[in-house]
Design a protein around this motif. Structure first.
Motif, PDB file in Angstrom:
ATOM      1  N   LEU A 160      21.688  17.591  11.804  1.00  0.00           N
ATOM      2  CA  LEU A 160      21.723  19.038  11.990  1.00  0.00           C
ATOM      3  C   LEU A 160      20.334  19.660  12.014  1.00  0.00           C
ATOM      4  CD1 LEU A 160      23.634  21.438  12.288  1.00  0.00           C
ATOM      5  CD2 LEU A 160      23.617  21.677   9.803  1.00  0.00           C
ATOM      6  N   VAL A 161      19.410  19.125  11.215  1.00  0.00           N
ATOM      7  CA  VAL A 161      18.085  19.749  11.102  1.00  0.00           C
ATOM      8  C   VAL A 161      17.348  19.783  12.439  1.00  0.00           C
ATOM      9  CG1 VAL A 161      15.795  19.534  10.058  1.00  0.00           C
ATOM     10  CG2 VAL A 161      17.832  19.303   8.633  1.00  0.00           C
ATOM     11  N   PRO A 162      17.218  18.660  13.190  1.00  0.00           N
ATOM     12  CA  PRO A 162      16.540  18.756  14.497  1.00  0.00           C
ATOM     13  C   PRO A 162      17.241  19.703  15.461  1.00  0.00           C
ATOM     14  CG  PRO A 162      16.754  16.469  13.800  1.00  0.00           C
ATOM     15  CD  PRO A 162      17.601  17.275  12.876  1.00  0.00           C
ATOM     16  N   TYR A 163      18.584  19.738  15.414  1.00  0.00           N
ATOM     17  CA  TYR A 163      19.326  20.642  16.286  1.00  0.00           C
ATOM     18  C   TYR A 163      19.008  22.098  15.944  1.00  0.00           C
ATOM     19  CZ  TYR A 163      22.289  17.159  18.576  1.00  0.00           C
ATOM     20  OH  TYR A 163      22.761  16.126  19.343  1.00  0.00           O
ATOM     21  N   LEU A 164      18.928  22.399  14.645  1.00  0.00           N
ATOM     22  CA  LEU A 164      18.630  23.768  14.228  1.00  0.00           C
ATOM     23  C   LEU A 164      17.222  24.173  14.642  1.00  0.00           C
ATOM     24  CD1 LEU A 164      20.230  23.910  10.653  1.00  0.00           C
ATOM     25  CD2 LEU A 164      21.064  24.975  12.757  1.00  0.00           C
ATOM     26  N   VAL A 165      16.277  23.244  14.530  1.00  0.00           N
ATOM     27  CA  VAL A 165      14.902  23.555  14.944  1.00  0.00           C
ATOM     28  C   VAL A 165      14.852  23.767  16.450  1.00  0.00           C
ATOM     29  CG1 VAL A 165      12.547  22.677  15.044  1.00  0.00           C
ATOM     30  CG2 VAL A 165      13.916  22.313  12.994  1.00  0.00           C
ATOM     31  N   ALA A 166      15.580  22.932  17.216  1.00  0.00           N
ATOM     32  CA  ALA A 166      15.635  23.132  18.664  1.00  0.00           C
ATOM     33  C   ALA A 166      16.276  24.474  19.003  1.00  0.00           C
ATOM     34  CB  ALA A 166      16.427  21.995  19.315  1.00  0.00           C
ATOM     35  N   PHE A 167      17.325  24.831  18.262  1.00  0.00           N
ATOM     36  CA  PHE A 167      17.964  26.136  18.474  1.00  0.00           C
ATOM     37  C   PHE A 167      16.991  27.265  18.146  1.00  0.00           C
ATOM     38  CE2 PHE A 167      20.363  29.772  16.809  1.00  0.00           C
ATOM     39  CZ  PHE A 167      21.164  30.063  17.903  1.00  0.00           C
ATOM     40  N   LEU A 168      16.183  27.083  17.116  1.00  0.00           N
ATOM     41  CA  LEU A 168      15.178  28.096  16.766  1.00  0.00           C
ATOM     42  C   LEU A 168      14.168  28.273  17.890  1.00  0.00           C
ATOM     43  CD1 LEU A 168      13.908  30.000  14.661  1.00  0.00           C
ATOM     44  CD2 LEU A 168      12.677  28.021  13.744  1.00  0.00           C
ATOM     45  N   SER A 169      13.800  27.165  18.532  1.00  0.00           N
ATOM     46  CA  SER A 169      12.874  27.250  19.662  1.00  0.00           C
ATOM     47  C   SER A 169      13.487  28.037  20.811  1.00  0.00           C
ATOM     48  CB  SER A 169      12.495  25.836  20.126  1.00  0.00           C
ATOM     49  OG  SER A 169      11.665  25.883  21.266  1.00  0.00           O
ATOM     50  N   ALA A 171      15.856  30.267  20.500  1.00  0.00           N
ATOM     51  CA  ALA A 171      15.970  31.650  20.045  1.00  0.00           C
ATOM     52  C   ALA A 171      14.648  32.381  20.212  1.00  0.00           C
ATOM     53  CB  ALA A 171      16.426  31.683  18.588  1.00  0.00           C
ATOM     54  N   CYS A 172      13.549  31.711  19.911  1.00  0.00           N
ATOM     55  CA  CYS A 172      12.231  32.330  20.097  1.00  0.00           C
ATOM     56  C   CYS A 172      11.984  32.646  21.568  1.00  0.00           C
ATOM     57  CB  CYS A 172      11.141  31.401  19.564  1.00  0.00           C
ATOM     58  SG  CYS A 172      11.112  31.220  17.772  1.00  0.00           S
ATOM     59  N   VAL A 175      14.039  35.760  22.363  1.00  0.00           N
ATOM     60  CA  VAL A 175      13.451  36.963  21.750  1.00  0.00           C
ATOM     61  C   VAL A 175      12.166  37.359  22.469  1.00  0.00           C
ATOM     62  CG1 VAL A 175      12.428  37.897  19.631  1.00  0.00           C
ATOM     63  CG2 VAL A 175      14.513  36.510  19.514  1.00  0.00           C
ATOM     64  N   ALA A 176      11.437  36.349  22.979  1.00  0.00           N
ATOM     65  CA  ALA A 176      10.177  36.627  23.668  1.00  0.00           C
ATOM     66  C   ALA A 176      10.383  37.442  24.940  1.00  0.00           C
ATOM     67  CB  ALA A 176       9.463  35.315  23.988  1.00  0.00           C
ATOM     68  N   LEU A 177      11.608  37.487  25.461  1.00  0.00           N
ATOM     69  CA  LEU A 177      11.885  38.314  26.632  1.00  0.00           C
ATOM     70  C   LEU A 177      11.795  39.796  26.309  1.00  0.00           C
ATOM     71  CD1 LEU A 177      14.963  36.372  28.084  1.00  0.00           C
ATOM     72  CD2 LEU A 177      12.593  36.273  28.869  1.00  0.00           C
ATOM     73  N   SER A 188       4.084  25.353  17.310  1.00  0.00           N
ATOM     74  CA  SER A 188       4.332  24.814  15.980  1.00  0.00           C
ATOM     75  C   SER A 188       5.777  24.364  15.813  1.00  0.00           C
ATOM     76  CB  SER A 188       3.984  25.857  14.918  1.00  0.00           C
ATOM     77  OG  SER A 188       4.784  27.025  15.082  1.00  0.00           O
ATOM     78  N   VAL A 189       6.720  25.140  16.389  1.00  0.00           N
ATOM     79  CA  VAL A 189       8.132  24.768  16.286  1.00  0.00           C
ATOM     80  C   VAL A 189       8.410  23.495  17.081  1.00  0.00           C
ATOM     81  CG1 VAL A 189      10.491  25.457  16.875  1.00  0.00           C
ATOM     82  CG2 VAL A 189       8.933  27.105  15.828  1.00  0.00           C
ATOM     83  N   GLU A 190       7.903  23.430  18.308  1.00  0.00           N
ATOM     84  CA  GLU A 190       8.153  22.272  19.149  1.00  0.00           C
ATOM     85  C   GLU A 190       7.474  21.012  18.621  1.00  0.00           C
ATOM     86  OE1 GLU A 190       7.015  23.223  23.097  1.00  0.00           O
ATOM     87  OE2 GLU A 190       8.732  24.557  23.467  1.00  0.00           O
ATOM     88  N   SER A 191       6.350  21.165  17.907  1.00  0.00           N
ATOM     89  CA  SER A 191       5.617  19.992  17.436  1.00  0.00           C
ATOM     90  C   SER A 191       6.346  19.243  16.329  1.00  0.00           C
ATOM     91  CB  SER A 191       4.228  20.412  16.941  1.00  0.00           C
ATOM     92  OG  SER A 191       4.342  21.282  15.821  1.00  0.00           O
ATOM     93  N   ILE A 192       7.204  19.936  15.566  1.00  0.00           N
ATOM     94  CA  ILE A 192       7.883  19.254  14.453  1.00  0.00           C
ATOM     95  C   ILE A 192       9.233  18.658  14.861  1.00  0.00           C
ATOM     96  CG2 ILE A 192       6.771  20.734  12.748  1.00  0.00           C
ATOM     97  CD1 ILE A 192       9.358  22.281  12.505  1.00  0.00           C
ATOM     98  N   ILE A 193       9.717  18.990  16.062  1.00  0.00           N
ATOM     99  CA  ILE A 193      11.023  18.465  16.488  1.00  0.00           C
ATOM    100  C   ILE A 193      11.006  16.939  16.599  1.00  0.00           C
ATOM    101  CG2 ILE A 193      12.720  18.422  18.350  1.00  0.00           C
ATOM    102  CD1 ILE A 193      12.156  21.320  18.880  1.00  0.00           C
ATOM    103  N   PRO A 194      10.002  16.317  17.275  1.00  0.00           N
ATOM    104  CA  PRO A 194      10.013  14.846  17.352  1.00  0.00           C
ATOM    105  C   PRO A 194       9.958  14.176  15.983  1.00  0.00           C
ATOM    106  CG  PRO A 194       8.520  15.768  18.984  1.00  0.00           C
ATOM    107  CD  PRO A 194       8.918  16.899  18.087  1.00  0.00           C
ATOM    108  N   ALA A 195       9.136  14.736  15.053  1.00  0.00           N
ATOM    109  CA  ALA A 195       9.027  14.139  13.725  1.00  0.00           C
ATOM    110  C   ALA A 195      10.359  14.208  12.983  1.00  0.00           C
ATOM    111  CB  ALA A 195       7.934  14.846  12.921  1.00  0.00           C
TER     112      ALA A 195
END
Length: 287
Positions: A160-169, A171-172, A175-177, A188-195
């Motif tokens: 679930l954790v990688p999925y939530l981080v991907a969802f956060l990306s 969402a960002c 929101v950036a629209l 920073s968000v995308e860099s921690i997804i592979p780890a």
């Protein structure tokens, strides 16, 4: 008595047949709608109504019903191939075929759509299977039931954790629209997804599968526990295979499809190793 058993068998077969027939009807209606009405509703309207709403929803719901149905006896996982073919057909047999007919040329199939269709059905089938397995936990020994619950909790958190981080990306990005967001936030968000992906679904979740396999190997009827190996393969497919599509890595559809299939097969190795270690330990004690 034999007539009652025959009637029950027919009823079980009819439930499976109805589920396959229901999805086949959805495919047929969606396919016919393209060639009969797509010109009126437009390509954008058809794509939104069928490919982004109706078909994904049908994949999930019918796969959920298959996962809940005990009469499949675990064979419903092979129907993921049918769901993949159905989603692939809705693109290649509609827009791509129309384009080839108009230009008089041949376009290679996009095999990534096949894995996408499987990915849309897999959560529903996994959810239905988890609910069904949860109902069957009461009939299992207390220690083994607790081990299954612990494994499910560990695996769920790791996936679930990688999925939530991907969802956060995502969402960002949405929101950036409307609100400016610094580019450093995205990086920073995308860099921690592979780890997180390597540590969770590829690491801790596989270790938990090996430990669970060890518990299964200690069971007196351990030979019957081997049937659960495809469950671990499906868990690996759901965590590792589908997780590949969320990673910021450039993978071709062909490579992604091969890795998704490999994740299912490799996911059965850790519990098999754990089961073998348990049987070896018990055999050495007996000697």
């Amino acid at each position: 008595m034999s007539e009652l058993a025959t009637d029950t068998k027919r009823k079980k077969l009819s439930s499976r047949g109805k589920q396959v027939l229901a999805y086949s009807i959805v495919l047929a209606v969606c396919y016919a709608a393209f060639w009969l009405f797509a010109g009126g509703m437009g390509a954008m309207g058809y794509s939104f109504l069928v490919q982004l709403f109706t078909l994904p929803l049908a994949n999930f719901i019918i796969a959920l019903l298959m996962g809940l149905d005990k009469s499949w006896k675990g064979r419903q996982w092979w129907l993921l191939l049918y769901f993949g073919f159905g989603f692939f057909l809705m693109q290649y047999g509609t827009f791509s075929l129309a384009n080839m007919l108009s230009k008089g040329s041949f376009n290679l199939p996009e095999w990534g759509l096949f894995s996408t269709g499987m990915a849309l059905a897999l959560p529903g089938m996994a959810l239905g299977s988890v609910i069904r397995w949860g109902r069957e936990l009461a009939a299992r020994p207390e220690g083994l039931r607790r081990a299954w619950l612990v494994y499910g909790l560990v695996w769920g958190e790791c996936v679930l954790v990688p999925y939530l981080v991907a969802f956060l990306s995502w969402a960002c990005t949405f929101v950036a629209l409307f609100v400016p967001i610094p580019e450093g936030v995205f990086l920073s968000v995308e860099s921690i997804i592979p780890a997180l992906f390597l540590a969770g679904p590829c690491g801790v979740a596989q270790l938990a599968a090996a430990v669970m396999g060890f518990f299964l190997g200690k069971s007196p009827d351990w030979t019957r526990q081997v049937k659960y190996l495809p469950l671990f393969g499906a868990a690996s497919f759901l965590g590792v295979g589908l997780g590949l599509s969320f990673l910021p890595w450039e993978l071709s559809p062909q490579v992604a499809a091969v890795l998704m299939l490999a994740s299912f097969l490799v996911g059965m190795v850790p519990p098999l190793v754990g089961l073998g270690l348990a049987r070896g330990a018990l055999a050495s004690r007996i000697r």
